[in-house]
Design a protein around this motif. Structure first.
Motif, mmCIF file in Angstrom:
data_model
loop_
_atom_site.group_PDB
_atom_site.id
_atom_site.type_symbol
_atom_site.label_atom_id
_atom_site.label_comp_id
_atom_site.label_asym_id
_atom_site.label_seq_id
_atom_site.Cartn_x
_atom_site.Cartn_y
_atom_site.Cartn_z
ATOM 1 N N LEU A 341 7.804 -34.106 -36.095
ATOM 2 C CA LEU A 341 9.171 -33.603 -35.974
ATOM 3 C C LEU A 341 9.187 -32.307 -35.171
ATOM 4 O O LEU A 341 10.067 -32.096 -34.332
ATOM 5 C CB LEU A 341 9.767 -33.385 -37.367
ATOM 6 C CG LEU A 341 11.216 -32.905 -37.428
ATOM 7 C CD1 LEU A 341 12.153 -33.947 -36.843
ATOM 8 C CD2 LEU A 341 11.618 -32.587 -38.867
ATOM 9 N N THR A 342 8.216 -31.427 -35.414
ATOM 10 C CA THR A 342 8.123 -30.164 -34.681
ATOM 11 C C THR A 342 7.654 -30.374 -33.254
ATOM 12 O O THR A 342 8.183 -29.767 -32.319
ATOM 13 C CB THR A 342 7.160 -29.208 -35.398
ATOM 14 O OG1 THR A 342 7.617 -28.980 -36.729
ATOM 15 C CG2 THR A 342 7.057 -27.880 -34.672
ATOM 16 N N ALA A 343 6.649 -31.220 -33.073
ATOM 17 C CA ALA A 343 5.978 -31.345 -31.778
ATOM 18 C C ALA A 343 6.662 -32.302 -30.823
ATOM 19 O O ALA A 343 6.278 -32.366 -29.646
ATOM 20 C CB ALA A 343 4.534 -31.801 -31.998
ATOM 21 N N ALA A 344 7.672 -33.051 -31.277
ATOM 22 C CA ALA A 344 8.235 -34.140 -30.466
ATOM 23 C C ALA A 344 8.685 -33.680 -29.087
ATOM 24 O O ALA A 344 8.356 -34.311 -28.073
ATOM 25 C CB ALA A 344 9.399 -34.794 -31.218
ATOM 26 N N LEU A 345 9.432 -32.592 -29.015
ATOM 27 C CA LEU A 345 9.907 -32.125 -27.716
ATOM 28 C C LEU A 345 8.745 -31.645 -26.848
ATOM 29 O O LEU A 345 8.755 -31.827 -25.624
ATOM 30 C CB LEU A 345 10.930 -31.011 -27.904
ATOM 31 C CG LEU A 345 12.249 -31.431 -28.578
ATOM 32 C CD1 LEU A 345 13.083 -30.201 -28.927
ATOM 33 C CD2 LEU A 345 13.055 -32.369 -27.680
ATOM 34 N N GLY A 346 7.738 -31.046 -27.459
ATOM 35 C CA GLY A 346 6.556 -30.633 -26.717
ATOM 36 C C GLY A 346 5.757 -31.819 -26.214
ATOM 37 O O GLY A 346 5.242 -31.806 -25.087
ATOM 38 N N LEU A 347 5.634 -32.850 -27.042
ATOM 39 C CA LEU A 347 4.950 -34.068 -26.610
ATOM 40 C C LEU A 347 5.692 -34.728 -25.451
ATOM 41 O O LEU A 347 5.068 -35.252 -24.524
ATOM 42 C CB LEU A 347 4.837 -35.040 -27.787
ATOM 43 C CG LEU A 347 3.712 -34.757 -28.778
ATOM 44 C CD1 LEU A 347 3.989 -35.445 -30.110
ATOM 45 C CD2 LEU A 347 2.380 -35.227 -28.214
ATOM 46 N N ALA A 348 7.026 -34.711 -25.507
ATOM 47 C CA ALA A 348 7.816 -35.291 -24.424
ATOM 48 C C ALA A 348 7.580 -34.536 -23.119
ATOM 49 O O ALA A 348 7.416 -35.151 -22.051
ATOM 50 C CB ALA A 348 9.294 -35.264 -24.804
ATOM 51 N N ALA A 349 7.545 -33.221 -23.195
ATOM 52 C CA ALA A 349 7.273 -32.427 -21.994
ATOM 53 C C ALA A 349 5.860 -32.686 -21.476
ATOM 54 O O ALA A 349 5.629 -32.771 -20.257
ATOM 55 C CB ALA A 349 7.476 -30.946 -22.305
ATOM 56 N N HIS A 350 4.894 -32.818 -22.398
ATOM 57 C CA HIS A 350 3.517 -33.116 -22.004
ATOM 58 C C HIS A 350 3.434 -34.472 -21.316
ATOM 59 O O HIS A 350 2.763 -34.607 -20.272
ATOM 60 C CB HIS A 350 2.613 -33.093 -23.238
ATOM 61 C CG HIS A 350 1.186 -33.435 -22.961
ATOM 62 N ND1 HIS A 350 0.342 -32.613 -22.252
ATOM 63 C CD2 HIS A 350 0.452 -34.537 -23.304
ATOM 64 C CE1 HIS A 350 -0.856 -33.176 -22.160
ATOM 65 N NE2 HIS A 350 -0.824 -34.338 -22.788
ATOM 66 N N ALA A 351 4.126 -35.461 -21.859
ATOM 67 C CA ALA A 351 4.122 -36.788 -21.248
ATOM 68 C C ALA A 351 4.724 -36.749 -19.848
ATOM 69 O O ALA A 351 4.221 -37.415 -18.934
ATOM 70 C CB ALA A 351 4.899 -37.769 -22.132
ATOM 71 N N PHE A 352 5.786 -35.964 -19.673
ATOM 72 C CA PHE A 352 6.381 -35.909 -18.329
ATOM 73 C C PHE A 352 5.448 -35.230 -17.340
ATOM 74 O O PHE A 352 5.384 -35.627 -16.171
ATOM 75 C CB PHE A 352 7.733 -35.201 -18.350
ATOM 76 C CG PHE A 352 8.434 -35.289 -17.023
ATOM 77 C CD1 PHE A 352 9.035 -36.476 -16.622
ATOM 78 C CD2 PHE A 352 8.423 -34.211 -16.151
ATOM 79 C CE1 PHE A 352 9.641 -36.574 -15.367
ATOM 80 C CE2 PHE A 352 9.031 -34.296 -14.901
ATOM 81 C CZ PHE A 352 9.644 -35.486 -14.520
ATOM 82 N N ARG A 353 4.708 -34.228 -17.789
ATOM 83 C CA ARG A 353 3.738 -33.592 -16.881
ATOM 84 C C ARG A 353 2.648 -34.573 -16.479
ATOM 85 O O ARG A 353 2.207 -34.586 -15.318
ATOM 86 C CB ARG A 353 3.157 -32.342 -17.540
ATOM 87 C CG ARG A 353 4.140 -31.173 -17.633
ATOM 88 C CD ARG A 353 3.453 -29.895 -18.068
ATOM 89 N NE ARG A 353 3.059 -29.913 -19.465
ATOM 90 C CZ ARG A 353 3.808 -29.475 -20.460
ATOM 91 N NH1 ARG A 353 5.017 -28.978 -20.225
ATOM 92 N NH2 ARG A 353 3.370 -29.497 -21.711
ATOM 93 N N LEU A 354 2.171 -35.384 -17.417
ATOM 94 C CA LEU A 354 1.194 -36.414 -17.072
ATOM 95 C C LEU A 354 1.782 -37.402 -16.065
ATOM 96 O O LEU A 354 1.109 -37.830 -15.115
ATOM 97 C CB LEU A 354 0.757 -37.161 -18.331
ATOM 98 C CG LEU A 354 -0.050 -36.380 -19.371
ATOM 99 C CD1 LEU A 354 -0.323 -37.265 -20.587
ATOM 100 C CD2 LEU A 354 -1.361 -35.860 -18.788
ATOM 101 N N TYR A 355 3.020 -37.762 -16.274
ATOM 102 C CA TYR A 355 3.710 -38.760 -15.444
ATOM 103 C C TYR A 355 3.950 -38.255 -14.028
ATOM 104 O O TYR A 355 3.734 -38.975 -13.048
ATOM 105 C CB TYR A 355 5.029 -39.101 -16.126
ATOM 106 C CG TYR A 355 6.022 -39.919 -15.331
ATOM 107 C CD1 TYR A 355 5.943 -41.310 -15.300
ATOM 108 C CD2 TYR A 355 7.062 -39.294 -14.658
ATOM 109 C CE1 TYR A 355 6.888 -42.067 -14.600
ATOM 110 C CE2 TYR A 355 8.004 -40.041 -13.964
ATOM 111 C CZ TYR A 355 7.911 -41.422 -13.931
ATOM 112 O OH TYR A 355 8.855 -42.166 -13.249
ATOM 113 N N SER A 356 4.388 -37.010 -13.913
ATOM 114 C CA SER A 356 4.821 -36.510 -12.606
ATOM 115 C C SER A 356 3.687 -35.923 -11.781
ATOM 116 O O SER A 356 3.824 -35.758 -10.556
ATOM 117 C CB SER A 356 5.915 -35.455 -12.782
ATOM 118 O OG SER A 356 5.487 -34.404 -13.621
ATOM 119 N N GLY A 357 2.550 -35.616 -12.429
ATOM 120 C CA GLY A 357 1.418 -35.106 -11.676
ATOM 121 C C GLY A 357 1.705 -33.762 -11.033
ATOM 122 O O GLY A 357 2.180 -32.838 -11.679
#
Length: 466
Positions: A341-357
């Motif tokens: 619940l706490t990390a969800a927005l951070g995980l989403a940002a991390h996933a986008f960084r992986l995605y966008s390179g």
């Protein structure tokens, strides 16, 4: 042609946050959920604590995502009309051995940049006069606070939908292949083509990897947690979140107030093989009640409003299980347990960084729309306090007809009774729907699956979802 740039599989709190982040970044998003509604799996039974990360492994991805996620939640919650109950927490030592561990916990908190205050027995009595006599010492952690456990996910999804995301509920991903450019996903209803797949399938994250990638990088080992919810009268007995000294396996049993005015005790940590059916049992609930009365003796005199059980997607390792395969346009966000619940927005940002390179992948939304969530917190401005609500449908939780009708008419209406409860708190109070389910059945006729006229139905979950 792709139907979407990104297919997010799983609409728990992490999947909902990921859908929002990618939609705001300009991607075409489809969010696929096998359940009848969002939060149908592990996320529906969380303990609603916004963590600081004081006890997280230093320099871990989990800590980084908790920091980023907590910071973003605090920055955007007012725009979404999301509550925050500022309680702070006390890590409480009840034995000499536990007291001996407090220095190490304080040292880890300092390493993680979270200040803590050492408390002696007299300090505990001053801050929490209701604690049991056995409490020896503690650490006070500011910023460990309580939030609404469900409205954030709904806010994230509604914002994503406002910016073009599609939500497919009641669809299970059953097969798929990557042709070098696109994923072809076969669900229980259709075939979808997406450039990238993000696995947020929670309790089924390992199986989704096996189905689509041919092998899994981790193994889900469902861990059940049982909870007891005390009547609202208990809220006067407690000021802070009371945390135990954690073990290597679990954070342990917590006592805390909820945003809805109750007091929550739990969770347990029990391994089971079934990924879909957490169940409470009388012996464990009695043990939880005894533990609660040991820690806060006056709770022994407070009636219980509800009991429930949920499952956490634990794995063979304690760390988050992140898998990025850029050659196959794949990201897994797996093994997200107590801190999701706490990390969800951070995980989403991390996933986008992986995605966008190294560069921008899309044109981000310049001026996002911010849907306002209905206020469900006890200390907020509730709908029944405004004129024109027509009738109070659920008297235990003071839920109005206007709130129920607004939920049913929203862009993402509830798919089942559990979804309606999480959007409104209807039937989640002292009587657990005994007095209001008949009226709710009439108001929701033809709108929920299964219909209430044929039984309450729904999935098991927090406070009993069906």
């Amino acid at each position: 042609m792709a139907d979407a740039d990104v297919a997010v599989v799983g609409a728990g709190i992490v999947g909902c946050a990921v859908a929002r982040r990618f939609a705001l970044e300009g991607a075409r998003v489809v969010l696929i959920e096998r359940g009848a509604d969002i939060l149908s799996g592990a996320s529906k039974a969380n303990s609603a604590i916004l963590h600081t990360g004081f006890d997280a492994p230093p320099d871990s991805l989990e800590l980084a995502c908790m920091r980023e996620g907590r910071g973003e939640y605090l920055a955007i919650r007012d725009r979404f009309n999301l509550p925050l109950l500022e309680t702070g927490a006390i890590v409480t030592a009840w034995t000499e051995a536990q007291e001996g561990q407090l220095d190490a916990i304080a040292a880890k908190a300092a390493t993680n940049g979270v200040p803590v205050e050492r408390l002696g027995k007299a300090d505990l009595r001053r801050l929490e006069p209701g604690l049991g006599e056995a409490a020896r010492a503690g650490l006070r952690v500011a910023g460990e606070d309580v939030i609404d456990p469900w409205s954030p996910a709904l806010a994230y999804v509604l914002q994503a939908m406002t910016h073009g995301a599609r939500v497919l509920r009641g669809e299970e991903v059953r097969a798929g292949h990557f042709d070098g450019a696109l994923w072809h996903l076969t669900t229980s209803r259709r075939v979808l083509r997406a450039r990238t797949v993000i696995n947020c399938a929670g309790l089924y994250g390992d199986r989704l990897e096996q189905i689509l990638l041919g092998h899994g990088s981790f193994e889900i080992r469902p861990r059940k947690g049982q909870f007891v919810v005390f009547d609202k009268a208990a809220a006067a007995l407690l000021r802070h979140i009371i945390l135990p000294v954690p073990t290597a396996r679990t954070k342990g049993v917590v006592i805390c107030r909820t945003a809805f005015g109750n007091v929550l005790v739990g969770p347990t940590a029990e391994e089971q093989e079934d990924r879909d059916h957490p169940a409470t049992d009388a012996a464990t609930l009695r043990a939880l009640l005894a533990e609660a009365a040991r820690m806060v003796p006056a709770l022994a005199q407070v009636p219980v409003t509800a009991t429930y059980a949920g499952l956490r997607p634990a794995t063979e390792e304690s760390a988050y299980r992140i898998r990025h395969e850029p050659l196959r346009n794949w990201i897994t966000l797996g093994g997200i347990r107590s801190t999701g619940l706490t990390a969800a927005l951070g995980l989403a940002a991390h996933a986008f960084r992986l995605y966008s390179g190294d560069g921008p992948a899309h044109d981000p939304v310049a001026d996002p729309v911010w849907p306002r969530m209905p206020m469900l917190a006890e200390d907020g401005a509730r709908d029944w306090q405004r004129p024109g609500y027509e009738e109070i449908v659920c008297h235990c939780e003071m839920v109005t007809r206007r709130e129920i009708e607004a939920a049913l008419a929203s862009a993402l209406p509830p798919g089942n009774l559990g979804g309606l409860r999480r959007r409104t708190r209807a039937a989640m109070g002292r009587c657990q729907g005994f007095n209001c389910l008949g009226r709710i059945a009439a108001l929701t006729a033809g709108r929920l699956d299964p219909p209430l006229a044929c039984g309450t139905g729904g999935e098991a979950g927090r406070g009993g979802d069906g």
